[in-house]
Every structure is written in C-alpha cells, then in structure tokens.
Design a protein around this motif. Structure first.
Motif, PDB file in Angstrom:
ATOM      1  N   GLU A 194      -1.523   3.452  10.255  1.00  0.00           N
ATOM      2  CA  GLU A 194      -2.303   3.205  11.548  1.00  0.00           C
ATOM      3  C   GLU A 194      -3.840   2.858  10.813  1.00  0.00           C
ATOM      4  O   GLU A 194      -4.456   3.796  10.237  1.00  0.00           O
ATOM      5  N   GLY A 195      -4.371   1.776  11.596  1.00  0.00           N
ATOM      6  CA  GLY A 195      -5.653   1.251  10.979  1.00  0.00           C
ATOM      7  C   GLY A 195      -5.791   0.545   9.729  1.00  0.00           C
ATOM      8  O   GLY A 195      -6.815   0.107   9.245  1.00  0.00           O
ATOM      9  N   PHE A 196      -4.488   0.177   8.896  1.00  0.00           N
ATOM     10  CA  PHE A 196      -4.730  -0.498   7.667  1.00  0.00           C
ATOM     11  C   PHE A 196      -4.463  -1.911   8.163  1.00  0.00           C
ATOM     12  O   PHE A 196      -4.265  -2.776   7.126  1.00  0.00           O
ATOM     13  N   GLY A 197      -4.198  -2.227   9.179  1.00  0.00           N
ATOM     14  CA  GLY A 197      -3.983  -3.774   9.771  1.00  0.00           C
ATOM     15  C   GLY A 197      -4.989  -4.675   9.108  1.00  0.00           C
ATOM     16  O   GLY A 197      -4.484  -5.845   8.957  1.00  0.00           O
ATOM     17  N   ASP A 198      -6.143  -4.580   8.796  1.00  0.00           N
ATOM     18  CA  ASP A 198      -7.264  -5.319   8.343  1.00  0.00           C
ATOM     19  C   ASP A 198      -7.668  -5.433   6.966  1.00  0.00           C
ATOM     20  O   ASP A 198      -8.393  -6.109   6.369  1.00  0.00           O
ATOM     21  N   MET A 199      -7.041  -4.544   6.328  1.00  0.00           N
ATOM     22  CA  MET A 199      -6.780  -4.470   4.807  1.00  0.00           C
ATOM     23  C   MET A 199      -6.183  -5.593   4.094  1.00  0.00           C
ATOM     24  O   MET A 199      -5.156  -6.023   4.496  1.00  0.00           O
ATOM     25  N   TYR A 200      -6.566  -5.646   2.766  1.00  0.00           N
ATOM     26  CA  TYR A 200      -5.960  -6.868   1.998  1.00  0.00           C
ATOM     27  C   TYR A 200      -5.122  -5.878   1.004  1.00  0.00           C
ATOM     28  O   TYR A 200      -5.421  -4.897   0.652  1.00  0.00           O
ATOM     29  N   PRO A 201      -3.891  -6.537   0.539  1.00  0.00           N
ATOM     30  CA  PRO A 201      -2.954  -5.866  -0.441  1.00  0.00           C
ATOM     31  C   PRO A 201      -3.595  -5.458  -1.663  1.00  0.00           C
ATOM     32  O   PRO A 201      -3.347  -4.179  -2.126  1.00  0.00           O
ATOM     33  N   PHE A 202      -4.578  -6.108  -2.125  1.00  0.00           N
ATOM     34  CA  PHE A 202      -5.244  -5.365  -3.307  1.00  0.00           C
ATOM     35  C   PHE A 202      -5.932  -4.178  -3.218  1.00  0.00           C
ATOM     36  O   PHE A 202      -6.112  -3.414  -4.485  1.00  0.00           O
ATOM     37  N   SER A 203      -6.175  -3.805  -1.915  1.00  0.00           N
ATOM     38  CA  SER A 203      -6.880  -2.223  -1.962  1.00  0.00           C
ATOM     39  C   SER A 203      -5.938  -1.312  -1.568  1.00  0.00           C
ATOM     40  O   SER A 203      -6.392  -0.125  -1.129  1.00  0.00           O
ATOM     41  N   LEU A 204      -4.682  -1.610  -1.578  1.00  0.00           N
ATOM     42  CA  LEU A 204      -3.719  -0.564  -1.415  1.00  0.00           C
ATOM     43  C   LEU A 204      -3.170  -0.064  -2.326  1.00  0.00           C
ATOM     44  O   LEU A 204      -2.976  -0.640  -3.542  1.00  0.00           O
ATOM     45  N   SER A 205      -2.842   1.206  -2.600  1.00  0.00           N
ATOM     46  CA  SER A 205      -1.973   1.780  -3.583  1.00  0.00           C
ATOM     47  C   SER A 205      -0.544   1.353  -3.577  1.00  0.00           C
ATOM     48  O   SER A 205      -0.219   0.557  -2.611  1.00  0.00           O
ATOM     49  N   GLY A 206       0.239   1.617  -4.707  1.00  0.00           N
ATOM     50  CA  GLY A 206       1.365   1.316  -4.707  1.00  0.00           C
ATOM     51  C   GLY A 206       2.341   1.666  -3.612  1.00  0.00           C
ATOM     52  O   GLY A 206       3.208   1.014  -3.067  1.00  0.00           O
ATOM     53  N   GLY A 207       2.158   3.222  -3.315  1.00  0.00           N
ATOM     54  CA  GLY A 207       3.111   3.722  -2.261  1.00  0.00           C
ATOM     55  C   GLY A 207       2.735   2.898  -0.669  1.00  0.00           C
ATOM     56  O   GLY A 207       3.767   2.573   0.145  1.00  0.00           O
ATOM     57  N   GLN A 208       1.242   2.687  -0.539  1.00  0.00           N
ATOM     58  CA  GLN A 208       1.037   2.015   0.670  1.00  0.00           C
ATOM     59  C   GLN A 208       1.711   0.395   0.693  1.00  0.00           C
ATOM     60  O   GLN A 208       2.163   0.195   1.707  1.00  0.00           O
ATOM     61  N   LYS A 209       1.573  -0.274  -0.350  1.00  0.00           N
ATOM     62  CA  LYS A 209       2.079  -1.602  -0.395  1.00  0.00           C
ATOM     63  C   LYS A 209       3.863  -1.493  -0.113  1.00  0.00           C
ATOM     64  O   LYS A 209       4.308  -2.272   0.617  1.00  0.00           O
ATOM     65  N   GLN A 210       4.502  -0.188  -0.755  1.00  0.00           N
ATOM     66  CA  GLN A 210       5.970  -0.195  -0.343  1.00  0.00           C
ATOM     67  C   GLN A 210       6.071  -0.080   1.025  1.00  0.00           C
ATOM     68  O   GLN A 210       6.906  -0.553   1.473  1.00  0.00           O
ATOM     69  N   ARG A 211       5.263   0.654   1.593  1.00  0.00           N
ATOM     70  CA  ARG A 211       5.433   0.900   3.215  1.00  0.00           C
ATOM     71  C   ARG A 211       5.026  -0.353   3.760  1.00  0.00           C
ATOM     72  O   ARG A 211       5.678  -0.610   4.855  1.00  0.00           O
ATOM     73  N   VAL A 212       3.990  -1.284   3.471  1.00  0.00           N
ATOM     74  CA  VAL A 212       3.704  -2.601   4.055  1.00  0.00           C
ATOM     75  C   VAL A 212       4.950  -3.415   4.043  1.00  0.00           C
ATOM     76  O   VAL A 212       5.260  -4.021   4.911  1.00  0.00           O
ATOM     77  N   ALA A 213       5.638  -3.329   2.819  1.00  0.00           N
ATOM     78  CA  ALA A 213       6.821  -4.282   2.444  1.00  0.00           C
ATOM     79  C   ALA A 213       7.934  -3.818   3.390  1.00  0.00           C
ATOM     80  O   ALA A 213       8.652  -4.821   3.824  1.00  0.00           O
ATOM     81  N   LEU A 214       8.048  -2.581   3.711  1.00  0.00           N
ATOM     82  CA  LEU A 214       9.201  -1.996   4.311  1.00  0.00           C
ATOM     83  C   LEU A 214       8.755  -2.403   5.767  1.00  0.00           C
ATOM     84  O   LEU A 214       9.746  -2.901   6.541  1.00  0.00           O
ATOM     85  N   ALA A 215       7.408  -2.353   6.422  1.00  0.00           N
ATOM     86  CA  ALA A 215       7.223  -2.782   7.616  1.00  0.00           C
ATOM     87  C   ALA A 215       7.450  -4.215   7.863  1.00  0.00           C
ATOM     88  O   ALA A 215       8.240  -4.559   9.026  1.00  0.00           O
ATOM     89  N   ARG A 216       7.199  -5.124   6.980  1.00  0.00           N
ATOM     90  CA  ARG A 216       7.552  -6.398   7.028  1.00  0.00           C
ATOM     91  C   ARG A 216       9.011  -6.777   7.265  1.00  0.00           C
ATOM     92  O   ARG A 216       9.318  -7.521   7.890  1.00  0.00           O
ATOM     93  N   ALA A 217       9.625  -5.999   6.326  1.00  0.00           N
ATOM     94  CA  ALA A 217      11.182  -6.208   6.496  1.00  0.00           C
ATOM     95  C   ALA A 217      11.644  -6.040   7.955  1.00  0.00           C
ATOM     96  O   ALA A 217      12.697  -6.518   8.369  1.00  0.00           O
ATOM     97  N   LEU A 218      11.093  -4.661   8.299  1.00  0.00           N
ATOM     98  CA  LEU A 218      11.593  -4.202   9.731  1.00  0.00           C
ATOM     99  C   LEU A 218      11.081  -5.116  10.901  1.00  0.00           C
ATOM    100  O   LEU A 218      11.541  -5.031  12.154  1.00  0.00           O
TER     101      LEU A 218
END
Length: 210
Positions: free
Chosen positions: A126-150
């Motif tokens: 929550e609150g990560f919507g305006d962030m860009y991928p380069f600023s995310l950790s590997g685990g956060q990117k994994q969760r964003v990729a999962l959210a996109r699939a869902l």
C-alpha cells in the motif's frame, strides 16, 4: 481442476516432452522441478499460452481448452509471473498493473485502479503505486509482478523460477508469499531448480528433465 494429458513438444530434432501428463487440484501448490534446460520454463509457457504445443490435451474444470492456428492455447486460465518480472521501467507500479486491464480487457481506469490498489494493499505494498520499478527491492518487484498477474483474474498463477538469484532471506520471503496466496485460495504452479524451496512450499512436486 487443471489436467495435462500426453503433452508432446520438441524444438527441431530435440525432444523436450513425450506424452507428459500432470494434474493440479484446486488450491494446490505444484512445483515443477528439475535441472536447467530440462523444459520447466517451456512447460509453464505452454500452459500459459505463450508457447506452442505439438500435441496433447489440457483440461480445465472438466472442459478441454482450445488451441489457435499456431497450436497455442487460445484462452489459458493461468497467469504468468516472469522470472525477471518484466515490469515496464518507464511506468509506475500502478501503471504497470492497470495497463493490460484497461487496454486488453477494456476496463475503465477507475475500475482498474481500484482493483490495483486493493491488490497492492493485500500484498503489503500500500502506498507503492506511484513508485517506479528501479526503486523497488527484488521482493517488492516479485509482489508487484504477482499483483499484475492477478489483475486479469486468473484461475491459476504460474511462477517461473521465482527465487532465481535471490539471497536466502529473499527466498524465504517469496516462499512466505506463495504460502500466503494458498491461504487466500489461489492455485499455483511454481517452476524451480531449487529442491529445498520446492519441498518447503509444494503440496506436490513434479520432476522434469531428469
């Protein structure tokens, strides 16, 4: 729920699968394990409609799925989480999530944004919507990729080597995420070469390429 029968696949003269069969039950985690080059990713890509299938049948909830003219599944129920995440670097997290629903499923921007925010909240983003991928950790990117699939409401989710190149702490976080998804009722297929990881998360392990 999801059954593969007598699947065959080859690249040129190289035979990848011959009469391969497997089944996945509802709310089950199935790990597809085996060495690099054994066909794990190819199998997941075939099941998600990203790679052609030479022969075989795939059934979902008792109904045989159709293939297009290129022998690719026309409408796969499986959402794909790529190994390298494949997030668009020039788009925010929210834009990455809403792009496909708006342009492919013709959902309204308001509708897609609301669903994306709900998914991010459920994945502790929550609150990560305006962030860009380069600023995310590997685990956060994994969760964003999962959210996109869902976002496209898949009945199953497939992960391609979700722990590749991650340190032990990050592997544990990914394992926890997959197990949390099971509690939410999500059926999952996980491709991995890491047998310890497979044994930790899976209800069933299917070995290929051995």
């Amino acid at each position: 729920m999801f059954e593969v029968k007598n699947l065959t696949k080859k690249f040129g003269a190289r035979q990848i699968f011959t009469d391969f069969s497997m089944n996945v039950q509802e709310n089950q985690i199935v790990a597809i394990a085996g060495p690099s080059g054994g066909g794990k990713t190819t199998l997941l890509r075939m099941l998600s409609g990203l790679e052609s299938i030479d022969s075989g049948t795939i059934t979902f909830q008792g109904k045989e799925l159709a293939f297009d003219k290129k022998s690719v599944l026309s409408h796969s129920p499986l959402g794909y989480v790529f190994q390298d995440f494949q997030l668009f670097p020039n788009l925010t997290v929210l834009q990455n999530l809403t792009l496909s629903p708006i342009h492919m499923q013709k959902r309204t921007k308001i509708e897609a944004t609301q669903k994306a925010q709900e998914l991010l909240a459920s994945l502790n983003l929550e609150g990560f919507g305006d962030m860009y991928p380069f600023s995310l950790s590997g685990g956060q990117k994994q969760r964003v990729a999962l959210a996109r699939a869902l976002m496209v409401d898949p009945q199953l989710v497939g992960y391609d080597e979700p722990t590749s190149a991650l340190d032990p702490e990050m592997r544990d976080q990914v394992a926890d995420l997959i197990l949390e998804n099971k509690k939410m009722g999500i059926t999952q297929i996980v491709v991995t070469h890491d047998m310890a990881f497979a044994e930790k998360i899976a209800d069933k392990i299917v070995k290929v390429g051995t």
